[in-house]
Structure formats: structure tokens, C-alpha cells
Enzyme design. Sequence first.
Site, PDB file in Angstrom:
ATOM      1  N   GLU A   1       0.859  -1.191   0.000  1.00 29.71           N
ATOM      2  CA  GLU A   1       0.000   0.000   0.000  1.00 29.71           C
ATOM      3  C   GLU A   1       0.889   1.233   0.000  1.00 29.71           C
ATOM      4  OE1 GLU A   1      -2.750   0.482   3.297  1.00 29.71           O
ATOM      5  OE2 GLU A   1      -3.549   2.349   2.458  1.00 29.71           O
TER       6      GLU A   1
ATOM      7  N   ASN B   1      -4.403   4.826  -2.353  1.00 28.98           N
ATOM      8  CA  ASN B   1      -5.576   5.476  -1.746  1.00 28.98           C
ATOM      9  C   ASN B   1      -6.062   6.670  -2.568  1.00 28.98           C
ATOM     10  OD1 ASN B   1      -5.828   4.189   1.117  1.00 28.98           O
ATOM     11  ND2 ASN B   1      -3.639   4.677   0.910  1.00 28.98           N
TER      12      ASN B   1
ATOM     13  N   GLU C   1      -7.893   2.085  -3.242  1.00 26.43           N
ATOM     14  CA  GLU C   1      -8.592   2.043  -1.951  1.00 26.43           C
ATOM     15  C   GLU C   1      -9.484   3.273  -1.807  1.00 26.43           C
ATOM     16  OE1 GLU C   1      -6.089   1.232   1.404  1.00 26.43           O
ATOM     17  OE2 GLU C   1      -4.948  -0.310   0.344  1.00 26.43           O
TER      18      GLU C   1
ATOM     19  N   ASP D   1     -11.908   0.550   1.980  1.00 29.64           N
ATOM     20  CA  ASP D   1     -10.957   0.696   3.089  1.00 29.64           C
ATOM     21  C   ASP D   1     -11.700   0.914   4.415  1.00 29.64           C
ATOM     22  OD1 ASP D   1      -8.521   0.963   4.341  1.00 29.64           O
ATOM     23  OD2 ASP D   1      -7.882   2.731   3.226  1.00 29.64           O
TER      24      ASP D   1
ATOM     25  N   GLU E   1      -6.210  -5.013   8.430  1.00 28.32           N
ATOM     26  CA  GLU E   1      -5.174  -3.983   8.596  1.00 28.32           C
ATOM     27  C   GLU E   1      -4.819  -3.778  10.071  1.00 28.32           C
ATOM     28  OE1 GLU E   1      -6.331  -0.148   6.960  1.00 28.32           O
ATOM     29  OE2 GLU E   1      -7.725   0.235   8.567  1.00 28.32           O
TER      30      GLU E   1
HETATM   31  P1  C2E Z   1      -5.309   4.089   5.615  1.00 31.48           P
HETATM   32  O1  C2E Z   1      -5.437   4.097   4.130  1.00 31.48           O
HETATM   33  O2  C2E Z   1      -6.310   3.294   6.378  1.00 31.48           O
HETATM   34  O3  C2E Z   1      -3.819   3.600   5.901  1.00 31.48           O
HETATM   35  C1  C2E Z   1      -3.440   2.804   6.993  1.00 31.48           C
HETATM   36  C2  C2E Z   1      -2.801   3.613   8.100  1.00 31.48           C
HETATM   37  O4  C2E Z   1      -2.526   2.753   9.203  1.00 31.48           O
HETATM   38  C3  C2E Z   1      -1.454   4.236   7.723  1.00 31.48           C
HETATM   39  O5  C2E Z   1      -1.337   5.447   8.437  1.00 31.48           O
HETATM   40  C4  C2E Z   1      -0.462   3.203   8.256  1.00 31.48           C
HETATM   41  O6  C2E Z   1       0.813   3.740   8.512  1.00 31.48           O
HETATM   42  C5  C2E Z   1      -1.149   2.793   9.528  1.00 31.48           C
HETATM   43  N1  C2E Z   1      -0.769   1.445   9.976  1.00 31.48           N
HETATM   44  C6  C2E Z   1      -0.401   0.388   9.230  1.00 31.48           C
HETATM   45  N2  C2E Z   1      -0.142  -0.695  10.003  1.00 31.48           N
HETATM   46  C7  C2E Z   1      -0.364  -0.312  11.277  1.00 31.48           C
HETATM   47  C8  C2E Z   1      -0.265  -0.986  12.555  1.00 31.48           C
HETATM   48  O7  C2E Z   1       0.059  -2.168  12.650  1.00 31.48           O
HETATM   49  N3  C2E Z   1      -0.578  -0.250  13.664  1.00 31.48           N
HETATM   50  C9  C2E Z   1      -0.942   1.060  13.587  1.00 31.48           C
HETATM   51  N4  C2E Z   1      -1.207   1.695  14.733  1.00 31.48           N
HETATM   52  N5  C2E Z   1      -1.044   1.728  12.411  1.00 31.48           N
HETATM   53  C10 C2E Z   1      -0.754   1.050  11.265  1.00 31.48           C
HETATM   54  P2  C2E Z   1      -0.844   6.783   7.746  1.00 31.48           P
HETATM   55  O8  C2E Z   1       0.262   6.497   6.775  1.00 31.48           O
HETATM   56  O9  C2E Z   1      -0.588   7.788   8.820  1.00 31.48           O
HETATM   57  O10 C2E Z   1      -2.089   7.235   6.888  1.00 31.48           O
HETATM   58  C11 C2E Z   1      -3.280   7.616   7.498  1.00 31.48           C
HETATM   59  C12 C2E Z   1      -4.364   7.801   6.473  1.00 31.48           C
HETATM   60  O11 C2E Z   1      -4.059   8.896   5.609  1.00 31.48           O
HETATM   61  C13 C2E Z   1      -4.562   6.598   5.564  1.00 31.48           C
HETATM   62  O12 C2E Z   1      -5.350   5.605   6.190  1.00 31.48           O
HETATM   63  C14 C2E Z   1      -5.247   7.250   4.386  1.00 31.48           C
HETATM   64  O13 C2E Z   1      -6.616   7.415   4.636  1.00 31.48           O
HETATM   65  C15 C2E Z   1      -4.580   8.596   4.338  1.00 31.48           C
HETATM   66  N6  C2E Z   1      -3.505   8.557   3.337  1.00 31.48           N
HETATM   67  C16 C2E Z   1      -2.206   8.194   3.455  1.00 31.48           C
HETATM   68  N7  C2E Z   1      -1.562   8.304   2.285  1.00 31.48           N
HETATM   69  C17 C2E Z   1      -2.484   8.737   1.395  1.00 31.48           C
HETATM   70  C18 C2E Z   1      -2.450   9.054  -0.012  1.00 31.48           C
HETATM   71  O14 C2E Z   1      -1.417   8.922  -0.702  1.00 31.48           O
HETATM   72  N8  C2E Z   1      -3.611   9.501  -0.578  1.00 31.48           N
HETATM   73  C19 C2E Z   1      -4.767   9.642   0.138  1.00 31.48           C
HETATM   74  N9  C2E Z   1      -5.862  10.078  -0.496  1.00 31.48           N
HETATM   75  N10 C2E Z   1      -4.838   9.335   1.436  1.00 31.48           N
HETATM   76  C20 C2E Z   1      -3.713   8.897   2.059  1.00 31.48           C
HETATM   77 MG    MG Z   2      -5.717   2.598   2.799  1.00 29.49          MG
HETATM   78 MG    MG Z   3      -7.160   1.501   5.958  1.00 31.00          MG
HETATM   79 MG    MG Z   4      -7.743   2.572   8.789  1.00 29.89          MG
END
Ligand code: C2E
Ligand code: MG
Ligand code: MG
Ligand code: MG
Length: 282
Positions: free
Chosen positions: A59, A114, A146, A176, A233
Site C-alpha cells: 500500500e 488510496n 482504496e 478501506d 489492517e
Molecule cells: P489508511 O489508508 O487506512 O492507511 C493505513 C494507516 O494505518 C497508515 O497510516 C499506516 O501507517 C497505519 N498502519 C499500518 N499498520 C499499522 C499498525 O500495525 N498499527 C498502527 N497503529 N497503524 C498502522 P498513515 O500512513 O498515517 O495514513 C493515514 C491515512 O491517511 C490513511 O489511512 C489514508 O486514509 C490517508 N492517506 C495516506 N496516504 C495517502 C495518499 O497517498 N492519498 C490519500 N488520499 N490518502 C492517504
Molecule cells: Mg488505505
Molecule cells: Mg485503511
Molecule cells: Mg484505517
Amino acid sequence: QARKGGVGSVQVYTHQMAEEMRRRTQIEQALRKAIAAEEIEAHFQPIVDIRTGAIQGFECLARWTDPDLGPISPGVFIPLAEQANIIDSLTKLLFVKALETAKAWPSDVFLSFNLSSLQLMDPMTGLAVLAMLSKSDFNPRRVEIEITETGIMSDPETAQRIIDEMRAVGIKVLLDDFGTGQSSLGRLRDFSFDKLKIDRSFVSSLGEDPQAEHIISAILYMCKALKLDVIAEGIETAEQAEKLVELGCTTGQGFHFGRPADAQTTLSYFRDAAPQSTAPLI
Ligand code: C2E
Ligand code: MG
Ligand code: MG
Ligand code: MG
């Protein structure tokens, strides 16, 4: 005296709001610059077969560190980019970077990307995604998009058209964060998804809260009947992974298997695995 305190707290409140506004403007300006300078980075978290740890895909997760403001989380700058109407250029930049990286992976490894809520209200999004894919000469069958329920809700017809356009060329569409927010089972009936991602809140309660286990079981059962693939996830411990396998979930992601890491690191996963096949026999 209570009254005095009340007035005081109002002043603190407005001061905080002004401070907040100032910071937002500051971040927004920095974000515009960072996008123009292509400084937003694509990081990648492995999606694995929980039973073996074998990597099935990654991802893409946006990362940004501003020289003055420090690291800023996508939970902050993605909504800001939406409000400032610069989400399209941010997405384009990231998607191109992600595709470049994904090209170097083995050809059976997929890229999950995403899209933000706002983009599902824009009728041009489908075409834009397809255009970037064809420009990068990347197989759409290796791409998963996603989306969230919030994204579909504002303009369901447009969202549906975008989903259809993407699926028509072989892109898989994934729902998602399933189980949170505005979840409705009707959505699964009305929209055509290929996969569903069980929200991390259920996975993190595994082993502590028996209800979480029941809910995950029910989601898995439902997805089997609806012929939807499932990804869990937020898997952080071996116990959670074992429990998921026991419940019949085979695909997942989380810190237990790998944190989001830069492009170079994803390549090392495959280089480290390579010696088996390329090392001399004696
Ligand atoms: P999401 O798409 O649900 O991504 C999963 C989030 O959970 C990511 O946070 C990831 O780092 C985190 N995560 C993964 N494994 C674990 C785990 O085992 N424990 C915990 N506590 N967290 C975990 P991140 O990178 O801070 O991203 C947060 C949200 O921001 C994402 O949720 C997504 O909605 C958005 N996002 C991130 N990158 C993009 C992007 O390129 N485009 C768009 N439109 N949204 C993005
Ligand atoms: Mg995602
Ligand atoms: Mg997610
Ligand atoms: Mg989530």
C-alpha cells in the site's frame, strides 16, 4: 470568580483558534511548495499472506517532511490538500512515483493506492487514473484503488461511475476501513467492490474483546458469500496474526509484518530474497 474564569477560557479559546488558523495557513503554503518541488514521498507498507509472510503487494502511503515544520502526517495534510484544492496534483505526483517504484517489483506484486473522498466526487478521476497508468505503461491488473465509504456517500452516482471505469480495465477496487464511520451493508450491495479491508480497530481488539472476534468472523463469512477478498489492517502482534488465520483470514498488513518504508527498502525485500535462486550452487 467562576465568571471571570469563563471569560478567560473564551479568550484562550479564540487565541487557540487564531493560532490554529495561522498554523494551517503555514502548512498549506509549505504543502503547495512541496508538491511543486515534488517533495512528497511515496512510502510503502507490505501486504502479506499472514500464514507465510510472503509479500503480495504494497500500500502506498504519502509521507512529507517539511524542512521547517518537520514531519507532518497524512492525516493532517491530505484533508488540507482537499480543502486547498490541490489534492489532484498531490495524487498525481504520488501515483507517478509509486508506479515507478512498483515497476521494479516482481510482476505478481500489486500496488494499492488510496484515493481521497473528494476525488470520488470528480467525474474526471477515472480517466485521470487510467491516463497515468497508460503513460507509465503499468498493467492495470496490478493496481488496487482504496476508497472509503465517506468518499462514496456525497455523490454515489459519480463514485459508481469512477469505480466502473476503473474496474473495466482490470483495476481492483477496495473498500478501506470497513466497519467504521458510515458503514452500511447496503453499500456492499449497491457498489461493486473486489476487496474489503477490515479496519484496524477490530484487529487491535483481538484477544482482548471477544466481540471483535465475532465481528471479524461475521465479516469473513459475509465476504466469502459475496465473493469479496479480505485484508486485515493494523496487525501488530503475532497473537493477532495467529487469531486471524484461525478465523480464516489469509491476507493482512500491519507493523508486525512491516512498517511503511521508502521505495529503496521495498526493493531490498526482493533483493534479499533473491540469493536463493541466483547464488552459485557450490
Ligand atoms: P489508511 O489508508 O487506512 O492507511 C493505513 C494507516 O494505518 C497508515 O497510516 C499506516 O501507517 C497505519 N498502519 C499500518 N499498520 C499499522 C499498525 O500495525 N498499527 C498502527 N497503529 N497503524 C498502522 P498513515 O500512513 O498515517 O495514513 C493515514 C491515512 O491517511 C490513511 O489511512 C489514508 O486514509 C490517508 N492517506 C495516506 N496516504 C495517502 C495518499 O497517498 N492519498 C490519500 N488520499 N490518502 C492517504
Ligand atoms: Mg488505505
Ligand atoms: Mg485503511
Ligand atoms: Mg484505517
